[in-house]
Write a protein that holds these residues in place. Structure first.
Motif, PDB file in Angstrom:
ATOM      1  N   TRP A  54       0.833  -1.205   0.000  1.00  0.00           N
ATOM      2  CA  TRP A  54       0.000   0.000   0.000  1.00  0.00           C
ATOM      3  C   TRP A  54       0.870   1.258   0.000  1.00  0.00           C
ATOM      4  N   ARG A  55       1.904   1.264   0.802  1.00  0.00           N
ATOM      5  CA  ARG A  55       2.787   2.425   0.857  1.00  0.00           C
ATOM      6  C   ARG A  55       3.473   2.672  -0.493  1.00  0.00           C
ATOM      7  N   GLU A  56       3.880   1.577  -1.146  1.00  0.00           N
ATOM      8  CA  GLU A  56       4.503   1.725  -2.464  1.00  0.00           C
ATOM      9  C   GLU A  56       3.487   2.216  -3.485  1.00  0.00           C
ATOM     10  N   GLY A  57       2.273   1.700  -3.423  1.00  0.00           N
ATOM     11  CA  GLY A  57       1.227   2.151  -4.328  1.00  0.00           C
ATOM     12  C   GLY A  57       0.890   3.616  -4.137  1.00  0.00           C
ATOM     13  N   GLU A  58       0.869   4.070  -2.896  1.00  0.00           N
ATOM     14  CA  GLU A  58       0.624   5.495  -2.620  1.00  0.00           C
ATOM     15  C   GLU A  58       1.704   6.359  -3.257  1.00  0.00           C
ATOM     16  N   ARG A  59       2.948   5.911  -3.141  1.00  0.00           N
ATOM     17  CA  ARG A  59       4.057   6.672  -3.723  1.00  0.00           C
ATOM     18  C   ARG A  59       3.922   6.732  -5.246  1.00  0.00           C
ATOM     19  N   LEU A  60       3.581   5.610  -5.853  1.00  0.00           N
ATOM     20  CA  LEU A  60       3.434   5.562  -7.310  1.00  0.00           C
ATOM     21  C   LEU A  60       2.276   6.434  -7.770  1.00  0.00           C
ATOM     22  N   PHE A  61       1.176   6.429  -7.014  1.00  0.00           N
ATOM     23  CA  PHE A  61       0.017   7.252  -7.364  1.00  0.00           C
ATOM     24  C   PHE A  61       0.359   8.736  -7.247  1.00  0.00           C
ATOM     25  N   GLU A  92       8.080 -11.051   1.073  1.00  0.00           N
ATOM     26  CA  GLU A  92       8.065 -12.482   0.797  1.00  0.00           C
ATOM     27  C   GLU A  92       7.182 -13.272   1.757  1.00  0.00           C
ATOM     28  N   LYS A  93       6.720 -12.645   2.834  1.00  0.00           N
ATOM     29  CA  LYS A  93       5.776 -13.338   3.708  1.00  0.00           C
ATOM     30  C   LYS A  93       4.488 -13.641   2.951  1.00  0.00           C
ATOM     31  N   ASP A  94       4.088 -12.717   2.074  1.00  0.00           N
ATOM     32  CA  ASP A  94       2.901 -12.928   1.242  1.00  0.00           C
ATOM     33  C   ASP A  94       2.960 -11.929   0.089  1.00  0.00           C
ATOM     34  N   ARG A  95       3.630 -12.333  -0.990  1.00  0.00           N
ATOM     35  CA  ARG A  95       3.829 -11.413  -2.110  1.00  0.00           C
ATOM     36  C   ARG A  95       2.501 -11.027  -2.748  1.00  0.00           C
ATOM     37  N   GLY A  96       1.542 -11.945  -2.721  1.00  0.00           N
ATOM     38  CA  GLY A  96       0.225 -11.630  -3.255  1.00  0.00           C
ATOM     39  C   GLY A  96      -0.454 -10.505  -2.489  1.00  0.00           C
ATOM     40  N   ALA A  97      -0.278 -10.493  -1.168  1.00  0.00           N
ATOM     41  CA  ALA A  97      -0.852  -9.420  -0.350  1.00  0.00           C
ATOM     42  C   ALA A  97      -0.170  -8.098  -0.664  1.00  0.00           C
ATOM     43  N   TRP A  98       1.151  -8.133  -0.916  1.00  0.00           N
ATOM     44  CA  TRP A  98       1.868  -6.914  -1.302  1.00  0.00           C
ATOM     45  C   TRP A  98       1.310  -6.373  -2.615  1.00  0.00           C
ATOM     46  N   VAL A  99       1.101  -7.251  -3.577  1.00  0.00           N
ATOM     47  CA  VAL A  99       0.542  -6.844  -4.879  1.00  0.00           C
ATOM     48  C   VAL A  99      -0.846  -6.238  -4.696  1.00  0.00           C
ATOM     49  N   LEU A 100      -1.660  -6.853  -3.847  1.00  0.00           N
ATOM     50  CA  LEU A 100      -3.008  -6.348  -3.591  1.00  0.00           C
ATOM     51  C   LEU A 100      -2.952  -4.936  -3.028  1.00  0.00           C
ATOM     52  N   GLY A 101      -2.093  -4.710  -2.037  1.00  0.00           N
ATOM     53  CA  GLY A 101      -1.971  -3.376  -1.454  1.00  0.00           C
ATOM     54  C   GLY A 101      -1.483  -2.357  -2.459  1.00  0.00           C
ATOM     55  N   CYS A 102      -0.500  -2.736  -3.266  1.00  0.00           N
ATOM     56  CA  CYS A 102       0.043  -1.840  -4.289  1.00  0.00           C
ATOM     57  C   CYS A 102      -1.037  -1.449  -5.294  1.00  0.00           C
ATOM     58  N   LYS A 103      -1.804  -2.424  -5.764  1.00  0.00           N
ATOM     59  CA  LYS A 103      -2.835  -2.168  -6.785  1.00  0.00           C
ATOM     60  C   LYS A 103      -3.967  -1.310  -6.244  1.00  0.00           C
ATOM     61  N   GLN A 104      -4.363  -1.565  -5.005  1.00  0.00           N
ATOM     62  CA  GLN A 104      -5.451  -0.775  -4.424  1.00  0.00           C
ATOM     63  C   GLN A 104      -5.024   0.680  -4.221  1.00  0.00           C
ATOM     64  N   ALA A 105      -3.811   0.882  -3.719  1.00  0.00           N
ATOM     65  CA  ALA A 105      -3.354   2.244  -3.440  1.00  0.00           C
ATOM     66  C   ALA A 105      -3.106   3.035  -4.721  1.00  0.00           C
ATOM     67  N   GLY A 107      -4.514   2.610  -7.490  1.00  0.00           N
ATOM     68  CA  GLY A 107      -5.757   2.796  -8.230  1.00  0.00           C
ATOM     69  C   GLY A 107      -6.526   4.031  -7.806  1.00  0.00           C
ATOM     70  N   SER A 108      -6.465   4.352  -6.508  1.00  0.00           N
ATOM     71  CA  SER A 108      -7.216   5.509  -6.021  1.00  0.00           C
ATOM     72  C   SER A 108      -6.501   6.238  -4.903  1.00  0.00           C
ATOM     73  N   GLY A 109      -5.702   5.518  -4.163  1.00  0.00           N
ATOM     74  CA  GLY A 109      -5.019   6.108  -3.025  1.00  0.00           C
ATOM     75  C   GLY A 109      -5.861   6.143  -1.769  1.00  0.00           C
ATOM     76  N   THR A 110      -7.122   5.693  -1.854  1.00  0.00           N
ATOM     77  CA  THR A 110      -8.000   5.763  -0.682  1.00  0.00           C
ATOM     78  C   THR A 110      -8.805   4.487  -0.448  1.00  0.00           C
ATOM     79  N   ASP A 111      -9.026   3.689  -1.464  1.00  0.00           N
ATOM     80  CA  ASP A 111      -9.903   2.520  -1.361  1.00  0.00           C
ATOM     81  C   ASP A 111      -9.125   1.332  -0.796  1.00  0.00           C
ATOM     82  N   ARG A 112      -9.084   1.261   0.514  1.00  0.00           N
ATOM     83  CA  ARG A 112      -8.236   0.284   1.205  1.00  0.00           C
ATOM     84  C   ARG A 112      -9.064  -0.900   1.692  1.00  0.00           C
ATOM     85  N   HIS A 113      -8.722  -2.111   1.201  1.00  0.00           N
ATOM     86  CA  HIS A 113      -9.422  -3.326   1.618  1.00  0.00           C
ATOM     87  C   HIS A 113      -8.388  -4.415   1.918  1.00  0.00           C
TER      88      HIS A 113
END
Length: 217
Positions: A54-61, A92-105, A107-113
């Protein structure tokens, strides 16, 4: 030597008082409850990975705006970034969860699930291995193909996945052989990922699980 009968109650009282002080002193640090966030992060690695994504996605957004959303979500930017994202031990604990956070952040920067369970799922695909070996035999890549012990589909969510070749190579194996295997598999891969899924990365891993080389698919 035993204490006189009259002295015992006094000494026992003093000892009990001292024991009480020691107990309070030692227990003082543990009476403060941990915050729910710290408890959750310790218990669920997928939440820590999601937060990092999520933090990385926020930076990219912030840097790229809506254009970053297309690049990172539609074109697989978040998935590809997850291979080198930091901190590595958290991702590496859960790369899929990292991808999910990155994509959500991004995408909008606010829609956190955040996820409520582990996102990454690994699945062996023996049929894929058999088909590649058959192709390799007919195309001069028999030797590198023999190094593969297992083909694993690393599902990073509902649609995104990577293909990992678990091999007999070690970290000191000839780089030329590792590269030849990666090149051969990438050439064989036809890009037909199905209607509802997309493979993004090819990972060749050593016998100890270390990633030796990656390729785009």
């Amino acid at each position: 030597m035993h204490a006189p009968a009259r002295a015992r109650p006094v000494r026992l009282t003093v000892a009990a008082a001292l024991l009480g002080l020691i107990t309070v002193s030692c227990g003082g640090g543990s009476t403060t409850p941990k915050s729910p966030a710290s408890r959750t992060t310790a218990e669920h690695g997928y939440e820590a990975a999601y937060d990092a994504g999520w933090r990385e996605g926020e930076r990219l957004f912030k840097d790229g705006g809506k254009g970053a959303g297309v690049r990172e979500v539609v074109w697989g930017g978040c998935v590809r970034r997850s291979l080198t994202a930091q901190p590595h031990n958290v991702v590496e604990k859960d790369r899929g969860a990292w991808v999910l956070g990155c994509k959500q952040a991004v995408g909008s920067g606010t829609d956190r699930h955040p996820p409520t369970r582990w996102v990454t799922r690994r699945e062996s695909d023996p049929d894929l291995l058999a088909r590649f070996r058959s192709w390799a035999l007919a195309n001069g890549a028999k030797q590198p193909a023999r190094q593969i012990g297992q083909v694993v589909l690393v599902h990073l969510g509902d649609r995104d996945y990577d293909v990992e070749l678990a091999t007999a190579y070690t970290g000191t194996s000839a780089k030329a052989g590792v590269k030849q295997l990666a090149d051969a598999f990438a050439t064989w891969w036809d890009g037909d990922d199905g209607d509802n899924a997309r493979a993004w990365n090819l990972i060749v891993s050593a016998r100890d699980g270390k990633h030796l080389i990656t390729r785009n698919l």
